[in-house]
Motif scaffolding. Sequence first.
Motif, mmCIF file in Angstrom:
data_model
loop_
_atom_site.group_PDB
_atom_site.id
_atom_site.type_symbol
_atom_site.label_atom_id
_atom_site.label_comp_id
_atom_site.label_asym_id
_atom_site.label_seq_id
_atom_site.Cartn_x
_atom_site.Cartn_y
_atom_site.Cartn_z
ATOM 1 N N ALA A 29 -7.230 -9.568 2.092
ATOM 2 C CA ALA A 29 -6.626 -8.677 1.110
ATOM 3 C C ALA A 29 -5.283 -9.208 0.630
ATOM 4 C CB ALA A 29 -6.444 -7.291 1.718
ATOM 5 N N GLY A 32 0.743 -7.041 -3.290
ATOM 6 C CA GLY A 32 1.986 -7.519 -3.903
ATOM 7 C C GLY A 32 2.287 -8.968 -3.535
ATOM 8 N N THR A 34 4.183 -9.976 -1.274
ATOM 9 C CA THR A 34 5.561 -10.217 -0.795
ATOM 10 C C THR A 34 5.568 -10.716 0.646
ATOM 11 O OG1 THR A 34 5.779 -7.892 -0.193
ATOM 12 C CG2 THR A 34 6.640 -8.537 -2.341
ATOM 13 N N THR A 110 3.787 -3.073 -1.550
ATOM 14 C CA THR A 110 3.027 -1.833 -1.517
ATOM 15 C C THR A 110 3.092 -1.204 -0.126
ATOM 16 O OG1 THR A 110 1.005 -2.987 -0.877
ATOM 17 C CG2 THR A 110 1.426 -2.705 -3.243
ATOM 18 N N ASP A 123 10.143 0.233 7.499
ATOM 19 C CA ASP A 123 10.623 1.593 7.237
ATOM 20 C C ASP A 123 9.467 2.538 6.945
ATOM 21 O OD1 ASP A 123 13.660 1.599 7.081
ATOM 22 O OD2 ASP A 123 13.179 -0.133 5.838
HETATM 23 C C1 LIG Z 1 13.212 -9.779 1.280
HETATM 24 C C2 LIG Z 1 12.377 -8.667 1.855
HETATM 25 C C3 LIG Z 1 13.003 -7.575 2.437
HETATM 26 C C4 LIG Z 1 12.239 -6.529 2.964
HETATM 27 N N1 LIG Z 1 12.885 -5.482 3.536
HETATM 28 C C5 LIG Z 1 12.143 -4.480 4.049
HETATM 29 C C6 LIG Z 1 12.748 -3.364 4.654
HETATM 30 O O1 LIG Z 1 13.973 -3.250 4.685
HETATM 31 N N2 LIG Z 1 11.965 -2.390 5.166
HETATM 32 C C7 LIG Z 1 10.617 -2.458 5.111
HETATM 33 O O2 LIG Z 1 9.937 -1.544 5.571
HETATM 34 N N3 LIG Z 1 10.000 -3.505 4.559
HETATM 35 C C8 LIG Z 1 10.730 -4.515 4.032
HETATM 36 N N4 LIG Z 1 10.091 -5.571 3.471
HETATM 37 C C9 LIG Z 1 8.630 -5.614 3.527
HETATM 38 C C10 LIG Z 1 7.949 -5.092 2.282
HETATM 39 O O3 LIG Z 1 7.949 -3.706 2.270
HETATM 40 C C11 LIG Z 1 6.556 -5.636 2.310
HETATM 41 O O4 LIG Z 1 6.666 -7.001 2.101
HETATM 42 C C12 LIG Z 1 5.605 -5.093 1.271
HETATM 43 O O5 LIG Z 1 5.486 -3.730 1.315
HETATM 44 C C13 LIG Z 1 4.238 -5.696 1.489
HETATM 45 O O6 LIG Z 1 3.375 -5.256 0.468
HETATM 46 P P1 LIG Z 1 2.527 -6.282 -0.397
HETATM 47 O O7 LIG Z 1 1.697 -5.489 -1.298
HETATM 48 O O8 LIG Z 1 3.409 -7.258 -1.018
HETATM 49 O O9 LIG Z 1 1.646 -6.956 0.743
HETATM 50 P P2 LIG Z 1 0.892 -8.331 0.736
HETATM 51 O O10 LIG Z 1 1.844 -9.415 0.986
HETATM 52 O O11 LIG Z 1 0.036 -8.440 -0.436
HETATM 53 O O12 LIG Z 1 0.020 -8.116 2.017
HETATM 54 C C14 LIG Z 1 0.577 -8.068 3.298
HETATM 55 C C15 LIG Z 1 -0.507 -8.108 4.364
HETATM 56 O O13 LIG Z 1 -1.255 -6.913 4.366
HETATM 57 C C16 LIG Z 1 -2.619 -7.114 4.127
HETATM 58 N N5 LIG Z 1 -3.041 -6.023 3.279
HETATM 59 C C17 LIG Z 1 -2.388 -5.569 2.184
HETATM 60 N N6 LIG Z 1 -2.995 -4.483 1.705
HETATM 61 C C18 LIG Z 1 -4.049 -4.242 2.506
HETATM 62 C C19 LIG Z 1 -5.050 -3.229 2.502
HETATM 63 N N7 LIG Z 1 -5.069 -2.264 1.607
HETATM 64 N N8 LIG Z 1 -5.957 -3.273 3.479
HETATM 65 C C20 LIG Z 1 -5.936 -4.239 4.388
HETATM 66 N N9 LIG Z 1 -5.033 -5.201 4.449
HETATM 67 C C21 LIG Z 1 -4.088 -5.205 3.505
HETATM 68 C C22 LIG Z 1 -2.690 -8.472 3.498
HETATM 69 O O14 LIG Z 1 -3.904 -9.093 3.772
HETATM 70 C C23 LIG Z 1 -1.533 -9.191 4.164
HETATM 71 O O15 LIG Z 1 -1.903 -9.681 5.399
HETATM 72 C C24 LIG Z 1 10.838 -6.612 2.932
HETATM 73 C C25 LIG Z 1 10.208 -7.701 2.360
HETATM 74 C C26 LIG Z 1 10.956 -8.728 1.839
HETATM 75 C C27 LIG Z 1 10.255 -9.907 1.231
#
Ligand SMILES: Cc1cc2nc3c(=O)[nH]c(=O)nc-3n(C[C@H](O)[C@H](O)[C@H](O)COP(=O)(O)OP(=O)(O)OC[C@H]3O[C@@H](n4cnc5c(N)ncnc54)[C@H](O)[C@@H]3O)c2cc1C
Lengths: 267, 948
Positions: A29, A32, A34, A110, A123
Motif C-alpha cells: 500500500a 501519501g 511520506t 494520511t 500522535d
Molecule cells: C518530517 C516528518 C515529521 C513528522 N512528524 C510527525 C509527528 O510529529 N507526529 C506524527 O504522528 N507523525 C509525524 N510524521 C508522520 C506522518 O504523520 C506520516 O508520515 C504520515 O501520516 C504517513 O502517511 P502516508 O499516507 O504518507 O503513508 P505512506 O508513506 O504512504 O505509508 C506508510 C506505510 O503505511 C502503509 N499503509 C498506508 N496506508 C495503508 C492502508 N490503508 N492499509 C495498509 N497499509 C497502509 C504503507 O504500505 C507504508 O508501509 C512525520 C513525518 C515526517 C516525514
Amino acid sequence: MIPLLPTFRLSRPATLPEAFDLLADDGIAYVGGTELVAAMQLGLVSPAHLVDLKRIPALGGIRLEGEVLVIGSAVRHVEVADSELVRRSAPILARACAELGNARVRATGTVGGNLCFADPRSDVATALFALGARVRLRSADGERVLPIDEFVLGAMDVDLDEGELLDSVLVPVTVAPQVYLRHQPTEYPTIAVALVSDPEGLRVTVGAVGEIPQRFAAPSLDELDVEAILPELEVIEDLNGSESYKRHLVGVFVRRAAAELKESNDA
Amino acid sequence: MPEETYDETVVSTTVNGRRIKKRVENRLTLAEFLREKEGLRGTKVSCESQVCGACTVLVDDRPVSSCTVLAVEADEAEVTTIEGLETEAGLDPVQAAFADCTALQCGYCTPGFIMSTKALLATNPSPTREEIEHELEGNLCRCTGYLPIIEAVEQAAARLAGTYDPDAAHRPYAGHLKEDGEPFRYVGRSIERVDAGVKVTGRARYAIDTPFPDTTHAVAVRSDRAHATILGIDVKVALDVPGVVAVVTAEDLDGLYPRFGHMVPDHAIIAAGKVRYYGEPVALVVAETRHIARDAARLVEVRYEDLPAAMDAEAALAPAAPVIHEDAYSGEAVNQVAITRTEDEPNVANTMHLGWGDVDAAFAEADLVVETETFHPALYAYAMEPYNSSARFADGYLEVTSTAQHPFMVIKDLARVFDLPHSKVRVSVPYIGGGYGSKSYTKIEPLTAVAAWVTQRAVKLDLSIEESIYTTRADAARTRVRSAFRKDGRLLARDVDIVMDTGAYVDNSATVLSKAVARCFGPYSIPSLRVRGRLVYTNTVPASSYRALGAFQVNLAAETNMDQAAEQLGIDAADLRRINLVPRGERFIEGKRPMDTDLVDDFDQMMARVRVEPREGVLQAVGFGVGANEGGAYPTSTAQVKMSPDGSALVLSGSTEMGQGSRSILTQIAAEELGLDIAKVRVFQSDSAGTSFERTTGGSRTTTMTGLSVQRACRDIVQQLLAMAATVWECPVDDVRHVGDRIVHADGRSEEFGPLIKKWYGGGGGEITGRGTVRREGELQVQPSFWEIGMVAVAVDIDPETGVTKVDQLVTMADVGFAINPMGVEGQDVGAALQGIGGGLSEELVYEGAQLRNPNLVEYRVPHIGDAPRRWDSVIVERRDGTGPYGAKGGGEGARIPMGGAIASAVARATGVWPTELPLTPERVWRLIQEGEAARAEAAGGSAPEAD
Ligand SMILES: Cc1cc2nc3c(=O)[nH]c(=O)nc-3n(C[C@H](O)[C@H](O)[C@H](O)COP(=O)(O)OP(=O)(O)OC[C@H]3O[C@@H](n4cnc5c(N)ncnc54)[C@H](O)[C@@H]3O)c2cc1C
Ligand code: FES
Ligand code: FES
C-alpha cells in the motif's frame, strides 16, 4: 547516503477489489508516501510494486455512522484537523492532526499511513488510544474490526495480514472533556499526553516515550496520582533524552494536561 | 500510450498553467521531474527528508515536499512552482515582500519559503506570529535568522489586504554625509539587494543548477569504517552495469598529485591504502545518470582490515593511540601557518604557542585565580546548498564549477593535482546556497576533476546532506582557562590550553587553531599570557572553518570564566568587562593592529538595550559576552571595472556571493564612486577566467578588502575619464572635474561618460578598464586590517520543569565603522546570532562508534523559525574608523563569537550551576537546575531529591 529511489511498479486502482488483486501481485500500500517513499530513499525497503490507494473513494471521507465517527484511512491530516465533525466529536484527534509534523506532512500524510507505519512517536495513535478507537481492516476475504491497541502492537509493528488494508478508523463520538499536549523541541514529539475524562473515570494516555501509547486510569481527575504512573512507564532513550529525564517529563506534562482539563471543566 | 507499464506512468498535468503530458519514470521525485525534465530549477533541494522545505511546491494548492513526493502525483493535478508566481503585472505580493524585507540572503531557502507562505496566506490571510511560526515550522533558513522572514510574511499579508504602507517599512539609515557635506546617494542606505529579484523568482542559478552539457554523474563509494587498511576494491560488477562510464579508484590517479590541502597536503582525493574516517570516498562511480551511478556504487566491493580507531582527541593523544597519518607531507603547502609535527605526539597535527610576561609570577601574586574548562562539540554549518561541483577538460584546460567560497584557492590545489599552470584551470562559482566558512578552500573539486580526467567527460558530483556532513564539520575543542585577577578586577594573567579535534585531515584547521590561540583571552588587556594550542587528528569527519572559526569554540571558556570570576570577586560581570576591555589604541598583541575602536562604549550601548520582560513560572536571566576577531584575512584583493561606450559599468571581482550581500555592496560602492545610476552598474563575480583575483571570501573581508579594490578601480576609471576629457577638449587636466555622472569643464561644458568614451576613441567607441589593487601596505601594513568586534546579549527564559531554554531577547551590536547597507548588516548579525543560538542550545554532531548518530536534519537540530528570539534589538555603531571604504569595517561573524558563552552564562545565572559544555539541550539544563537545587538545599542544611 544518497536518497535516490530504486525502480518500482505503480498501480492506481479505483476500487477495493482491484486493489486487493494488485496487492496480491507483490504489491504494497502507498498513499501519501511520506514514510514509504522516505524509507525507500534511505534504502530501508525496496518494494517492487506500489499500490496507490488515493483513488479509491471508499477509503476517503469523514462521516458519522450513528455514534461512531468514521475516518477513511486515506484521509490526510489537514482534512482531519479542519473537519468540524472531528473538532466537535473528537477534539484531541483534530488537535493532534493540526500539530503533528509540518505543513507539508499534514497536507500529504494520511491517518492510515501514519497508523500502519506505526512510528512510536505517532500522535495519531496516541489520540486514538486515548479515545478508545477501533480500526476496520479489509481484505479480499472480508473485514475485521479491532480495538486500536490490538492493531498497533509495537514499533513499526501492526496486526495487518498480507493483502489486508486499513479501511478506516472508528472513533466513538464523545462529549467527554479532553486535552492533548505535546512536547516537541525537535522534529518529532518527545512526549504526547492525552487526557479524556468520561463518567467512568479519567484516561491518561502517554505517547511517544515507549514503543506504543501507554494507557493509565484514574477514578477521576481529582484522584489522579501522577507519581503512581511514572514507574509503570516503558521509556525509550534517544537523542531527545535519557530514560529518567523522559520519565520526569511525563510527570510534568500529565500534570499540565490535568491542570488544563481542570481549567476547561471550571470554565 | 498504455497507461501503466512496469516502471513508468503517463502523467498529464498542468505546471504553472502549462499543460504537459508525458511518460514519467515512477521513481522520479517531483523535484527531479521539475528540475531535470522541465528545467524548472527554481525549486531547490536540500535536506531530502521533508524537514527543510526548500523543495516546497504546490500541488492543487497544497504545499508538498517535492523531494519526496513522486512525480506521478502531478497527474491530473495543477502544480505551481516559484516560477509560476510572477505575472505580467510583476512580482507576486509575497515575492515583493520577501525582496523588500531582505528576507533572503543566499536565497536557497527562498523559493520554498515563498511557496509555503502562499499556502499559509491562502487559508489564513492575516496570521499571528504564532500562526506564522506554526505553519512555517517546516521551512529552514540558515542565513536570515528568520525574523526578516516573519516580517516579510506580515508584509505580504498587508499587501494582499491592501493595507501595506511602504513608508512604514523598516529601513535603517544613519544619514552619513560626504566630504562636500552632501548625503551619499547609494552607500549607507538600506537599498534592496541587487540579487533579490532573481532570488525571489527562482531565476538565480547555483552550482547545482548549472551542469555542463552532456555531463555524466558521479556517486562516491564511501568507507563504512573509521580506520582501516584497504585490502582491495572490486569494481568489476559495477563497471558492467549499463550506463556506467568508469569506476575511479586511487589506482587511477597514477601520474597525478593524489592529495590536496592548502595548509598540509594530507587529504587523499580518493582514499589510498587506508581510510581514516567513516564516510571517506574510496571510489567514484561515473555513469550517464545519477540513478545508475548510485545503483552501481552499491555494487562496488571494498575489502578492509580494521585498524584501531581514535574517535576523539583524548583517545588520539593517549600513549598507545593508533597513528592516523604516518606521513608528515613535507610537500608544497600553500600555508601561512608553520606546521609542526612531533614524534612523541604523532597525532598532533600542529602545536601553537602564544604568550608574554611572567605568567607564573602573576598567578603567585593574584588575589583570585579562577579556572574554567569547557568542551565545545563538533558542529555542522548546514549551508542549505550541499557541496556540489562539475568538471571537464576542454582543449587541455580544466574547467570547474563549484560551491567554493574561494575559487582562486581551489585553483592552486587543482593546478598541483594535474600539474597545470593556474591559467589553465578555470574555477567559476555561481550563486552559493550558503557557506558560512564551510565552503572555504578545496572540498570535492579534486574528486570531480580526477573523474573528468579519467573519463575525459564532463562530470557532475552532487552530494546529499548526509554526504556533506561527512565532508566537513567545525572543530570540536576542549579549552582550559586559568585567570589571575587582582581584587579590583584587573586581569593579571591568563593561562590557556586548547585541544582541538580536526578529524581525519587538517583542511583549514591550522588557521582555526591559530585563531583560537589568539582569541581565547578576549579583547582584554593582559600583562601576562601563556597559550598552548594543539590540533589533533582523529578518525572523524575532517574539520575546518565555520563562521567565527576558532573564536567561538574558545570564547565559551574564556567568557564564562570572566563571569565566574565576577561572581567570586563580587564585581558586576558587566563592570568586570569594562575594567579589562582593551582601550582604543592599545596594542594588546605584540605586532598586531592596536584596538581600533571604543569597546567600552560599544558594550555600554548594547547593555543599555537589555531588558528582561518578567514572565510567571519561568527562570529568567541575562547573559552577554564579548569577543574580537582578526578581520579581513590577508589584505590582498584586485578588481576591475570596465566602462562601455554607453557609460555603463561592469565590475569584475573574484569574490563570491554566498548570501552575505557582497554583490549589493560592491554595486553600491561602484555606483557611488562613479556617480552612476545604480541600474547601470553590474557586478560580475567569481569566475577565474573572467574576473580578477580575489584571495578569499571569508573573514568578513569583502566589504573592506574587495570594497577597497572596487573603489580604487572606480577611481582609476574616473582618472582615465578626466584625462580623456582633457584630450578631447584639448585643455589641461586641471580644468576638468568629475561631477555626478559626467565630466565637467571649468567653462561649464560637460559630457556624460559614454559620449566621452566614444569621442576619445572615435568610430564606434571602445571600452576603458579601471584597475584596483589592495596589498599589504600603508594603513594595511599592520594586521589585522581591522578588529571585528563580537558582542551579544541575551535574555533567556527557562522552563524550570523541562529545561527548555528560549532566547527571549537578543541584542546584537555591530561595530562596522560605516554600514554600507545597514539592513544587510542587521541581516548578517541576526543570522550569525541565530547560528550561535543553535550552537548554544541544540546543535552537536554525535558519534556512536565509527559513525555519526545524527548525520541528517531530522536529528541534527538547527534552529527553526520558532527558535528565533521573540525580541531583537540591533545596535549599529558607525564611527567611520575602519580601513575599508568610507571608514567601513567588516561584519558578519562577530555575533557568532560570544553567543555560546552568553547563553551558558545566562543559564548559569538562572540555575546556579555553570555549564561546562554545549549545547544546552533541555535535558542538560534540567539537570543543571536539579544540581543547583540540590546544592542550595545542602547549603541550607537540608537535603533535596537528587536527579539521577
Ligand atoms: C518530517 C516528518 C515529521 C513528522 N512528524 C510527525 C509527528 O510529529 N507526529 C506524527 O504522528 N507523525 C509525524 N510524521 C508522520 C506522518 O504523520 C506520516 O508520515 C504520515 O501520516 C504517513 O502517511 P502516508 O499516507 O504518507 O503513508 P505512506 O508513506 O504512504 O505509508 C506508510 C506505510 O503505511 C502503509 N499503509 C498506508 N496506508 C495503508 C492502508 N490503508 N492499509 C495498509 N497499509 C497502509 C504503507 O504500505 C507504508 O508501509 C512525520 C513525518 C515526517 C516525514
Ligand atoms: S524538505 Fe525537501 S529538500 Fe528539504
Ligand atoms: S537565505 Fe535562507 S538559507 Fe540562505
